[in-house]
Design an enzyme around this catalytic site. Structure first.
Site, PDB file in Angstrom:
ATOM      1  N   SER A 190       0.812  -1.218   0.000  1.00 41.46           N
ATOM      2  CA  SER A 190       0.000   0.000   0.000  1.00 41.46           C
ATOM      3  C   SER A 190       0.845   1.266   0.000  1.00 41.46           C
ATOM      4  O   SER A 190       0.465   2.268  -0.611  1.00 41.46           O
ATOM      5  CB  SER A 190      -0.943  -0.006   1.201  1.00 41.46           C
ATOM      6  OG  SER A 190      -1.817  -1.118   1.145  1.00 41.46           O
ATOM      7  N   HIS A 237       0.677   4.314   4.390  1.00 34.17           N
ATOM      8  CA  HIS A 237      -0.031   5.035   3.332  1.00 34.17           C
ATOM      9  C   HIS A 237       0.468   6.475   3.198  1.00 34.17           C
ATOM     10  O   HIS A 237       0.770   6.936   2.102  1.00 34.17           O
ATOM     11  CB  HIS A 237      -1.532   5.024   3.627  1.00 34.17           C
ATOM     12  CG  HIS A 237      -2.149   3.669   3.500  1.00 34.17           C
ATOM     13  ND1 HIS A 237      -3.506   3.463   3.569  1.00 34.17           N
ATOM     14  CD2 HIS A 237      -1.598   2.438   3.307  1.00 34.17           C
ATOM     15  CE1 HIS A 237      -3.767   2.168   3.420  1.00 34.17           C
ATOM     16  NE2 HIS A 237      -2.619   1.527   3.265  1.00 34.17           N
TER      17      HIS A 237
END
Length: 289
Positions: A190, A237
């Site tokens: 991610s 993230h």
């Protein structure tokens, strides 16, 4: 009485003309010559020219003066985004290995701040981007990579693209090293995917394209990240997004007349900054133990 003409002396035999042979393959006879250097060339050495044929050396000499096509931001032209496909295959293979080994691979490759600092397992900062926490996790990351990866790979070229991907993943892990609990393991691509999201936004702005779609996608995913923060690594993230955006900006806005130099410096500089952050944080963790 009829007189006989004087006998003529015998004429010497004319030597047969030597058959030319290819200058690169002496055992092959040929009557074709290069239009530039006039050396004999066999069919294997013939290269089509505007008129007739040329030898490989003359073709190579002529190509030296021709500028090679480049991608939008200076890399080699990409016809097949094989780096994106290779990453997808690696992710799927490792995900299969996670189940076959009863998650042993997960434990060996996951990002774990204390393992990095106390165990000198710095490889976890990168390997964590190739293991995933479940089927939905790998499906989402694979879908995102499949959709946006080829676009960025064609824009940057293979080398610059893989640099953005891996350094984004590293940036997400470094922020996790600083802010995640020491015993908290994290996995997934991610961070790299968010880095690619940021890179798409930057590239769109650089090319004066409509970036509202990618902006909404980033905002939506960030919202999901913080709403479900207990099960999602927000540090990965955010770290990947910031790192990927900054590096993509450095690559996309590099001065055109010395683009490659500035891009190399940007990549090296990003790695140097992240390495310093890792060293400082690991020293702090070890000092607190």
């Amino acid at each position: 009485m009829t007189s006989q003409p004087p006998s003529q002396p015998p004429q010497p035999e004319q030597p047969a003309e030597a058959v030319p042979t290819c200058y690169r393959h002496p055992g092959r006879e040929t009557w074709v010559r290069c239009q530039r250097c006039e050396r004999p060339i066999c069919p294997d050495c013939m290269r089509d020219a505007a008129v007739g044929f040329q030898c490989p050396e003359c073709v190579a000499d002529g190509n030296r003066g021709i500028r090679q096509a480049r991608s939008t931001f200076g890399g080699n032209v990409v016809r097949t985004p094989f780096v994106t496909y290779a990453i997808l295959v690696i992710n799927v293979l490792i995900f299969g290995g996670q189940y076959l080994t009863n998650e042993a691979i997960t434990a060996d490759l996951a990002m774990w701040p204390l393992g990095v600092a106390a165990g000198d397992q710095y490889y976890r900062l990168i390997t964590a981007a190739f293991v995933h926490g479940g089927l939905f996790h790998i499906l989402f990351n694979s879908w995102a990579l499949y959709v946006i990866g080829p676009y960025l790979e064609r824009a940057f070229g293979h080398v610059r693209y893989v640099a953005v991907y891996l350094i984004s993943a590293l940036g997400g892990s470094v922020l996790g090293l600083w802010l995640d609990p020491l015993n908290q393991p994290t996995v997934g691509a991610s961070g790299a995917i968010f880095g690619l999201f940021g890179a798409v936004f930057v590239v769109g702005r650089r090319l004066n394209l409509d970036v509202r779609g990618i902006a909404v996608l980033i905002a939506l995913n960030l919202a999901i990240t913080f709403v479900f923060s207990s099960s999602i690594s927000w540090t990965g993230h955010v770290g990947g997004l910031v790192t990927g955006s900054l590096l993509a900006g450095a690559l996309a806005y590099a001065p055109k007349n010395s683009r490659t130099l500035w891009q190399v410096l940007a990549i090296a500089g990003a790695l140097a900054v992240l390495a310093v952050l890792v060293m400082v944080r690991t020293s702090a963790i070890l000092g607190a133990l």
